[in-house]
Design an enzyme around this catalytic site. Structure first.
Site, PDB file in Angstrom:
ATOM      1  N   ARG A 129       5.194 -26.965  27.740  1.00  0.00           N
ATOM      2  CA  ARG A 129       4.532 -25.028  28.133  1.00  0.00           C
ATOM      3  C   ARG A 129       4.396 -24.933  26.960  1.00  0.00           C
ATOM      4  O   ARG A 129       3.080 -25.754  26.327  1.00  0.00           O
ATOM      5  CB  ARG A 129       6.260 -25.247  27.387  1.00  0.00           C
ATOM      6  N   ASP A 164       0.774  -1.574  -0.523  1.00  0.00           N
ATOM      7  CA  ASP A 164       0.727   0.111   0.019  1.00  0.00           C
ATOM      8  C   ASP A 164       0.479   0.957   0.010  1.00  0.00           C
ATOM      9  O   ASP A 164       0.329   2.561  -0.980  1.00  0.00           O
ATOM     10  CB  ASP A 164      -0.420   0.124   0.983  1.00  0.00           C
ATOM     11  N   ASP A 208       1.588  -9.107   4.086  1.00  0.00           N
ATOM     12  CA  ASP A 208       0.675  -9.007   5.274  1.00  0.00           C
ATOM     13  C   ASP A 208      -0.508  -9.158   4.744  1.00  0.00           C
ATOM     14  O   ASP A 208      -1.838  -9.313   5.168  1.00  0.00           O
ATOM     15  CB  ASP A 208       0.809  -7.087   5.174  1.00  0.00           C
ATOM     16  N   ARG A 240       9.468 -13.552   5.794  1.00  0.00           N
ATOM     17  CA  ARG A 240      10.386 -13.128   3.746  1.00  0.00           C
ATOM     18  C   ARG A 240      11.311 -13.110   3.266  1.00  0.00           C
ATOM     19  O   ARG A 240      10.883 -12.783   2.356  1.00  0.00           O
ATOM     20  CB  ARG A 240      10.747 -11.248   4.602  1.00  0.00           C
TER      21      ARG A 240
HETATM   22  O1  F6P Z   1       4.498  -5.590   5.401  1.00  0.00           O
HETATM   23  C1  F6P Z   1       5.697  -6.467   5.414  1.00  0.00           C
HETATM   24  C2  F6P Z   1       6.624  -6.302   7.003  1.00  0.00           C
HETATM   25  O2  F6P Z   1       7.544  -7.358   6.614  1.00  0.00           O
HETATM   26  C3  F6P Z   1       5.710  -6.231   8.004  1.00  0.00           C
HETATM   27  O3  F6P Z   1       4.560  -7.456   8.143  1.00  0.00           O
HETATM   28  C4  F6P Z   1       6.672  -5.913   8.751  1.00  0.00           C
HETATM   29  O4  F6P Z   1       5.901  -5.118  10.338  1.00  0.00           O
HETATM   30  C5  F6P Z   1       7.789  -4.948   8.318  1.00  0.00           C
HETATM   31  O5  F6P Z   1       7.448  -5.602   6.961  1.00  0.00           O
HETATM   32  C6  F6P Z   1       9.244  -4.933   8.716  1.00  0.00           C
HETATM   33  O6  F6P Z   1       9.625  -4.056   7.930  1.00  0.00           O
HETATM   34  P1  F6P Z   1      10.900  -4.071   7.870  1.00  0.00           P
HETATM   35  O7  F6P Z   1      11.792  -4.400   7.424  1.00  0.00           O
HETATM   36  O8  F6P Z   1      11.471  -2.574   8.239  1.00  0.00           O
HETATM   37  O9  F6P Z   1      11.397  -4.199   9.560  1.00  0.00           O
END
Ligand code: F6P
Length: 360
Positions: A175, A116, A140, A287
């Site tokens: 746990r 976005d 996300d 990621r």
């Molecule tokens: O928007 C993708 C995202 O991985 C989010 O889920 C997370 O909050 C953010 O980016 C983390 O960003 P950075 O890579 O700047 O730590």
């Protein structure tokens, strides 16, 4: 019209970006277009930092995570961090320089792969004469325009795999295992990964959670003879009456950094019970790495759709996936509001039907 297309990747990276770049290059080349990669998101447009993308450059990248173009979530031309000779940082509007560089590049249009934030910038750049077409990506999955964004499915798969692994060790040690997942202010990763991995508690950012409910559900389970539990927490969750857990506050050039929701929950459970609690923060593992087959396919389809939009001069449109079809929607509508898990939607209903505690 010139036969040159520009392409950039903006915001946080995700698996599937290279598949989209590969698709754009292969398809556009067949139409006789040359493709130019703009490096590190809008930073490359500001600094005129580009790389040629012949077919040979995209060979073998379809299955590779990350982006060969580089990316940045701190390169907004309208609020750009500039470092002066004194080493101090100031925020400047460099959008006119970006627009002028775009004109110098003599592009038929620019394909912007982003979430976005990036699509919002692209939309603003249109007013400066930059002709853009969008491809939605973000783990996300919070873009209203599309049911799925590139990277999201892979992130869910990674989270499910991790939670499966937490299950066995949780059971061995009796746990409570908390797993904090990403997703910013949307609970898509948490909800889907939590249900798919059989979590007992799932907390999402869409509704503040009630710690009493969470503890009561853990007590009930443990009193029934089960000695371990899995709790999935989205990074953007907050307890009733509390705020977001932050690693860093936002500023003019960058959004706030979320993090710590899992540890905060662990502290609350530990303070009020005798359970042995451990927290795992999945972070950027979600990621990285190889995109799933679904994400490769989605990215490839989006790449083709974006080139079609550009050649048809349908600027200001974003490729989207809706009802099993690839369609396109207007960029302003695509960024108008975030897509979030509905409090009374089908996922919540499924979770409740299975007795999963949601904290509200
Ligand atoms: O928007 C993708 C995202 O991985 C989010 O889920 C997370 O909050 C953010 O980016 C983390 O960003 P950075 O890579 O700047 O730590």
């Amino acid at each position: 019209m010139t036969k040159r297309i520009g392409i950039l990747t903006g915001g946080g990276d995700c698996p599937g970006l290279n598949a989209a770049i590969c698709s754009v290059v292969k398809y556009a080349t067949r139409y006789g277009y040359e493709v130019v990669g703009i490096k590190d998101a809008f930073k490359g447009l500001y600094e005129y930092d580009t790389m040629p993308l012949p077919q040979t450059r995209v060979r073998g990248i379809l299955d590779r995570g990350g982006t060969i173009l580089g990316s940045s979530n701190r390169a907004n031309p309208f609020a750009y961090p500039c470092v002066g000779e004194d080493g101090k940082e100031s925020v400047r509007d460099v959008s006119d320089i970006c627009a002028a560089n775009y004109q110098k590049m003599e592009l038929a249009g620019l394909i912007v792969i982003g979430g976005d934030g990036t699509q919002g910038i692209a939309h603003q750049m249109m007013a400066k004469g930059v002709k853009v077409v969008g491809i939605p990506k973000t783990i996300d999955n919070d873009l209203e325009a599309t049911e799925y964004t590139i990277g999201y499915q892979t992130a869910v798969n990674v989270a499910v795999d991790a939670i499966d692994r937490l299950h066995s060790t949780a059971e061995s040690h009796d746990r409570i295992m908390i797993c904090e997942v990403m997703g910013r202010y949307a609970g898509w990763i948490a909800m889907n990964a939590g249900i798919a991995s059989g979590a007992e508690v799932i907390l999402i950012p869409e509704v503040d959670y009630d710690i009493d409910k969470v503890i009561a559900s853990l007590d009930k389970r443990h009193q029934s003879g089960v000695s371990f539990s899995i709790v999935v927490v989205a990074e953007g969750t907050k307890p009733k009456g509390g705020g977001h857990s932050l690693l860093k506050a936002g500023d003019a050039t960058q959004q706030e950094r979320l993090g710590g929701a899992g540890h905060h929950l662990a502290e609350q459970i530990t303070a009020r019970t005798s359970y042995d609690v451990r927290t795992t923060v999945l972070g950027h593992i979600q990621r990285g790495g190889t995109p799933s087959a679904f994400d490769r396919l989605l990215a490839t389809q989006f790449g083709v759709a974006a080139v079609d939009l550009l050649i048809a001069e349908k600027f200001g449109r974003v490729a989207a996936y809706r009802g099993g079809k690839i369609v396109d929607v207007s960029m302003d509508k695509a960024i108008a509001k975030l897509k979030r898990v509905q409090e009374d939607g089908p996922l919540v209903k499924t979770a409740r039907s299975l007795g999963i505690e949601l904290g509200f």
